[in-house]
Design a protein around this motif. Structure first.
Motif, short mmCIF file in Angstrom:
data_model
loop_
_atom_site.label_atom_id
_atom_site.label_comp_id
_atom_site.label_asym_id
_atom_site.label_seq_id
_atom_site.Cartn_x
_atom_site.Cartn_y
_atom_site.Cartn_z
N GLN A 116 -10.23 -48.60 -37.35
CA GLN A 116 -9.57 -49.67 -36.60
C GLN A 116 -9.00 -50.73 -37.54
OE1 GLN A 116 -13.05 -50.38 -33.80
NE2 GLN A 116 -11.36 -50.66 -32.38
N MET A 117 -9.76 -51.08 -38.57
CA MET A 117 -9.28 -52.09 -39.52
C MET A 117 -8.06 -51.60 -40.29
SD MET A 117 -12.75 -53.87 -40.98
CE MET A 117 -13.80 -52.43 -41.00
N LYS A 118 -8.06 -50.33 -40.69
CA LYS A 118 -6.92 -49.78 -41.42
C LYS A 118 -5.66 -49.81 -40.55
CE LYS A 118 -9.68 -46.69 -44.34
NZ LYS A 118 -10.04 -45.28 -44.63
N GLN A 119 -5.79 -49.50 -39.27
CA GLN A 119 -4.64 -49.54 -38.38
C GLN A 119 -4.11 -50.96 -38.23
OE1 GLN A 119 -6.09 -47.73 -34.78
NE2 GLN A 119 -6.09 -45.65 -35.62
N MET A 120 -5.02 -51.93 -38.21
CA MET A 120 -4.59 -53.32 -38.12
C MET A 120 -3.87 -53.76 -39.38
SD MET A 120 -7.86 -55.11 -36.21
CE MET A 120 -7.11 -56.73 -36.29
N THR A 130 -9.49 -62.35 -44.06
CA THR A 130 -10.80 -62.65 -44.63
C THR A 130 -11.80 -61.61 -44.11
OG1 THR A 130 -10.34 -65.02 -44.77
CG2 THR A 130 -12.64 -64.36 -44.82
N VAL A 131 -12.61 -61.05 -45.01
CA VAL A 131 -13.58 -60.02 -44.63
C VAL A 131 -14.98 -60.53 -44.93
CG1 VAL A 131 -14.33 -57.64 -44.96
CG2 VAL A 131 -11.91 -58.20 -45.13
N HIS A 152 -6.86 -52.67 -48.08
CA HIS A 152 -7.19 -51.26 -47.83
C HIS A 152 -8.34 -50.81 -48.74
CE1 HIS A 152 -4.65 -49.48 -44.79
NE2 HIS A 152 -3.58 -50.11 -45.26
N ARG A 153 -8.32 -51.20 -50.00
CA ARG A 153 -9.39 -50.80 -50.93
C ARG A 153 -10.71 -51.42 -50.54
NH1 ARG A 153 -5.10 -51.51 -54.63
NH2 ARG A 153 -5.85 -53.58 -55.23
N THR A 154 -10.69 -52.65 -50.06
CA THR A 154 -11.93 -53.30 -49.61
C THR A 154 -12.50 -52.59 -48.40
OG1 THR A 154 -11.13 -55.43 -50.44
CG2 THR A 154 -12.93 -55.47 -48.84
N ILE A 155 -11.65 -52.19 -47.47
CA ILE A 155 -12.12 -51.46 -46.29
C ILE A 155 -12.72 -50.12 -46.71
CG2 ILE A 155 -11.36 -50.33 -44.16
CD1 ILE A 155 -9.22 -52.49 -43.92
N ALA A 156 -12.05 -49.43 -47.63
CA ALA A 156 -12.55 -48.12 -48.07
C ALA A 156 -13.91 -48.25 -48.74
CB ALA A 156 -11.56 -47.48 -49.04
#
Length: 591
Positions: A116-120, A130-131, A152-156
């Motif tokens: 979901q975050m990647k799609q956003m 901010t994460v 994207h790298r932070t989400i991964a």
């Protein structure tokens, strides 16, 4: 779709000019030729491929018109709107607790949130992101970041940390980072409810994205072992949180050997108590179930065996009140000299007074620190206070009179009883073993006359007995300062399979427990210490909840909710280049 540079539509004049050039292109005049040989050859070629010749002439014209038209459109820069992300500032609160490791449709719940975050991120329009990780201690991973690649790298890199989420603290932290009213806070979890969010900002929308939760789970709620009459027994509590009856194998292992196994049937929504009357003596035991459910983190639990009623070994000039108090409580006490203490095994408790700290055996210890002269004693003038500790439970030590105290031993100790800023009773670890420090002598107090004195001795004995032989129990990722041979302070951490996980220098770094629950080994200078990482009890009963929105009355302009896409000009320019190449090839063949 609209155009941002409409002025370039004036280039339609250039297209019209090309059309006019074709109308007024050069005309050939009639010439009398005395021979028809050349004319006959030309007619033969024309009759052989008449349509190809006409097509070549027409194709050159249309390729030029198409190239000019596309070039004009590219310069006009067409833009169309697609769905964007609301708000100028986006704050993501991510739950990485143990329940997010549950598997749904062959994918962990945290992966659903990451998707979901990647799609956003793909729909962002330059907004700041901010994460925040919603652990027991919330942590900021990114702060007002606009680089999509870094986001994207932070989400991964997000992984399950197995600690319990603290949604309230994470929300407070997120609200402190709000810079303007055009902010949206997104919370990614599995079971957050409206009552879990104590929001102070009622003008900020909260969008809660709860992943599909767990419908089928069997958990080990508790597991422990105890010794009695030279026998070790175990007790485990299992719970079926699903809607169907389960028959599963229950196994107790230790150091790759199976000590006990049994098939257990658990009705839906019920608990089953398993009593294991006889276990072989081991340093630790691991209870496991093979439930085949969606959530595996609560299918294993560790218990460390400690010696029941360990003997107290008194070393040095221990005050008789300590020895008499222990014997009155029924604890076996043996007076030893310092030489005999060298051969002691790690199965008892040391009660030492008048000895240097470096001469203490590597065993749990109650150490009376009185190695100071009368001139070095500190006179106490401040009231005596105590913290909430297992050692001071039911002990009214604030009513005790203590005239003099000694200087504390250097180290990272936890103060239990103090007089002003001076520590009187402290706890900590020394040589990998738990230690209780008493920084005063009984001769300078009336403590033995108070009923709290034997209670303190009993509490100290029980506290040391539970911690005998291992470093203790830790929460996932818990940090703690350990004192294990500070002169030889390299500590290696291994899992139960013997794989090296990390190493640290104890005199420079805090010890940090691994995140995944289980039994671990810590090795320093050839000595092995055991410690256990336990799953929080709140993570053993996973729940589900639907997604929802708070403060949904907040509205945004179309510029904030729609994302302009300006990539079409690039593709139009690329088509122009291809058309020019085709035109060149057609012209080459024609000529």
């Amino acid at each position: 779709m609209y155009f941002t540079n409409t002025l370039f539509f004036i280039l339609v004049i250039l297209i019209a000019l090309v059309v006019l050039l074709y109308f007024f292109r050069k005309q050939y005049t009639a010439v009398i030729n005395p021979s028809n040989l050349l004319w006959q050859q030309a007619m033969n070629e024309w009759n052989a491929s008449p349509w190809i010749q006409k097509l070549q002439h027409n194709l050159l014209f249309w390729l030029q018109i198409a190239a000019l038209t596309l070039l004009m459109l590219a310069l006009a820069k067409p833009v169309w709107l697609s769905e964007g992300v609301k708000g100028e500032q986006i704050i993501w609160i991510v739950d990485t607790s143990a329940t997010m490791s549950a598997v749904k449709a062959d994918k962990p719940l945290i992966e659903q949130s990451k998707q979901q975050m990647k799609q956003m991120v793909d729909r962002l329009n330059g907004q700041e992101v901010t994460v925040i990780i919603a652990g027991e201690k919330p942590k900021i991973l990114l702060n007002r970041e606009t680089n999509a690649g870094l986001i994207h790298r932070t989400i991964a890199g997000l992984t399950v940390t197995y600690d319990h989420e603290n949604i309230e603290k994470a929300v407070k932290l997120a609200e402190s980072l709000v810079q303007n009213s055009e902010t949206v806070i997104h919370l990614f979890s599995d079971s957050v409810k409206k009552e879990d969010i104590q929001a102070d900002l009622d003008n900020i929308p909260y969008e809660i994205h709860n992943a599909d939760g767990i419908q089928d789970n069997v958990a080990i709620l508790s597991f422990g072992v105890a010794g009695k009459e030279k026998r070790i027994s175990g007790l485990a509590v299992l719970e079926n949180q699903g809607k169907k009856s389960k028959t599963i194998p229950f196994v107790i292992t230790s150091e790759d050997s199976i000590d006990y196994q049994q098939e257990v049937t658990i009705p839906p929504g019920k608990q089953v108590v398993i009593n294991v009357p006889d276990l072989p003596q081991r340093r630790f035991y691991q209870a496991k179930i093979k439930a085949g459910d969606q959530y595996a983190a609560d299918n294993e639990l560790t218990a460390v065996y400690t010696v029941f009623n360990p003997t107290i070994h008194a070393l040095g000039g221990v005050n008789p009140f300590f020895i008499k108090g222990m014997e009155t409580l029924g604890f076996k006490t043996v007076q030893l000299d310092q030489n005999r203490a060298l051969g002691l095994k790690d199965s008892g408790i040391i009660l030492a007074e008048g000895l240097p700290v470096v001469d203490l055996p590597k065993m749990p210890t109650i150490y009376i620190n009185n190695k100071q002269t009368e001139d070095e004693l500190i006179e106490l003038k401040e009231p005596i206070t105590s913290t909430d500790s297992p050692l001071t439970e039911y002990v009214d030590i604030d009513k005790t009179y203590i005239k003099y105290a000694t200087s504390p031993i250097k180290g990272n100790w936890e103060n239990v009883v103090t007089s002003g800023n001076h520590p009187l009773i402290q706890t900590g670890t020394l040589n990998g073993q738990p230690v209780i420090l008493v920084n005063f002598s009984l001769e300078n107090t009336d403590w033995p006359l108070h009923p709290g004195f034997p209670i303190f001795l009993y509490n100290s004995y029980q506290w040391l007995s539970k911690q005998t032989g291992f470093l203790g129990y830790f929460q996932p990722g818990e940090e703690k300062w350990l004192q294990l041979e500070t002169k030889k302070s390299v500590l290696e951490i291994y899992n139960s399979a013997g794989k090296s996980l990390s190493s640290l220098q104890l005199n420079k770094e805090n010890f940090k427990a691994p995140y995944k629950p289980g039994i671990y080994q810590a090795v320093a200078d050839g000595q092995v210490y055991y410690f256990s990482v336990l799953l929080d009890d709140r993570e053993k009963k996973p729940e589900t909840a639907p997604s929802f929105i708070l403060n949904s009355s907040k509205t945004y302009d179309s510029e904030q909710t729609l994302k302009p896409n300006e990539s079409l000009w690039f593709w139009l320019t690329l088509c122009v280049l291809l058309l020019l190449m085709m035109e060149w090839e057609v012209y080459r063949r024609w000529m």
